[in-house]
Design an enzyme around this catalytic site. Structure first.
Site, PDB file in Angstrom:
ATOM      1  N   ASP A 110      -0.290   4.963   0.936  1.00 34.66           N
ATOM      2  CA  ASP A 110      -0.614   5.967   1.961  1.00 34.66           C
ATOM      3  C   ASP A 110      -0.563   5.390   3.365  1.00 34.66           C
ATOM      4  O   ASP A 110      -1.196   4.362   3.655  1.00 34.66           O
ATOM      5  CB  ASP A 110      -2.010   6.544   1.703  1.00 34.66           C
ATOM      6  CG  ASP A 110      -1.990   7.535   0.554  1.00 34.66           C
ATOM      7  OD1 ASP A 110      -1.487   8.644   0.757  1.00 34.66           O
ATOM      8  OD2 ASP A 110      -2.460   7.171  -0.549  1.00 34.66           O
ATOM      9  N   ASP A 156       0.864  -1.165   0.000  1.00 33.91           N
ATOM     10  CA  ASP A 156       0.000   0.000   0.000  1.00 33.91           C
ATOM     11  C   ASP A 156       0.915   1.234   0.000  1.00 33.91           C
ATOM     12  O   ASP A 156       2.091   1.133   0.376  1.00 33.91           O
ATOM     13  CB  ASP A 156      -0.852  -0.052   1.275  1.00 33.91           C
ATOM     14  CG  ASP A 156      -1.587   1.233   1.548  1.00 33.91           C
ATOM     15  OD1 ASP A 156      -2.299   1.707   0.654  1.00 33.91           O
ATOM     16  OD2 ASP A 156      -1.431   1.773   2.669  1.00 33.91           O
ATOM     17  N   ASP A 212      -1.418  -0.622   6.038  1.00 39.99           N
ATOM     18  CA  ASP A 212      -1.819  -0.129   7.363  1.00 39.99           C
ATOM     19  C   ASP A 212      -3.313  -0.289   7.623  1.00 39.99           C
ATOM     20  O   ASP A 212      -3.747  -0.210   8.769  1.00 39.99           O
ATOM     21  CB  ASP A 212      -1.476   1.357   7.502  1.00 39.99           C
ATOM     22  CG  ASP A 212      -2.336   2.217   6.591  1.00 39.99           C
ATOM     23  OD1 ASP A 212      -2.189   2.086   5.354  1.00 39.99           O
ATOM     24  OD2 ASP A 212      -3.178   2.977   7.101  1.00 39.99           O
TER      25      ASP A 212
HETATM   26 MG   LIG Z   1      -2.895   3.074   3.662  1.00 40.45          MG
END
Ligand SMILES: [Mg+2]
Length: 231
Positions: free
Chosen positions: A17, A15, A186
């Site tokens: 961000d 990922d 995250d």
């Molecule tokens: Mg993220």
């Protein structure tokens, strides 16, 4: 035995961000620039208001209710409506998008993680976002060459946690298979659930030490430095 032979995973999907990129810094700077463009001081109450709107819209993207590209303008349209601002939401969205490209660095340890993996694993990037913004950031950060595939929800029309964004990514990664792949991210709602939907292992980057979820990730780390030994 070489590190390659020891590797559990041959394909590592990331990922962007809040996993590799300090997106909070990016958003903070972009918000100040955007509010400044309409003569407003970006105080914490205004920022909280915006965050509520923005987060709700991105959760709507995860549910397939609207596209990432819609979020670009919609968040400022809603903000302008709710605060009765005399401002053009399209121009605000543009200012915000350009600033998101320009501001925000990789987290400390992100580049060395990519460096440690790139020779021995096939790397991919799977991100929920707007193509123009994510491409611009990837270019500015100089990380394009790490990834054999970059899948951006705003470009392909499906978003994490839909398994089909992973299907598209695997299609673009020669020789990749799910048994030897892992997703690093995250977000429990998009990265971890999405990878589970696609049948691949997960590394949850839990940098804020949130309580573990019911849908347990394969691995959980609180620092990027702890990821390479799992691969
Ligand atoms: Mg993220």
């Amino acid at each position: 035995m070489s590190q390659h032979e020891n590797s559990r995973y041959r394909t590592v999907l990331f990922d962007l961000d809040h996993t590799l990129l300090d997106s909070d810094a990016s958003i903070n700077e972009a918000f100040v620039a955007t509010m400044g463009s309409v003569g407003l001081d970006a105080g914490s109450a205004l920022r909280d208001h915006f965050d509520r709107i923005n987060n709700a819209l991105w959760r709507g993207v995860e549910r397939g209710e609207h596209s990432p590209n819609d979020v670009l303008t919609l968040r400022f349209q809603i903000l302008a409506d709710e605060l009765a601002l005399d401002a053009d939401p399209v121009a605000m969205g543009d200012t915000f998008a350009e600033a998101l490209i320009v501001y925000g660095d990789l987290y400390q340890g992100a580049r060395s993680l990519l460096d440690s993996l790139v020779g021995r694993c096939q790397l991919g990037l799977v991100t929920n976002g707007i193509g123009r913004i994510q491409r611009g950031r990837i270019e500015r950060l100089g990380i394009a060459s790490y990834f054999e595939a970059v899948t951006i929800s705003g470009e392909v029309g499906v978003a994490k946690p839909d398994a089909s964004i992973f299907d598209l990514t695997f299609d673009a990664l020669p020789g990749a298979n799910r048994e030897s792949a892992v997703m690093v991210g995250d977000s429990l709602g998009s990265d971890i659930l999405g990878a589970q939907n696609a049948g691949i292992d997960t590394v949850w980057f839990n940098q804020h030490n949130t309580a573990p979820p019911a849908n347990a990730p394969t691995h959980t780390v609180s620092a990027l430095a702890d990821i390479a030994p799992l691969i």
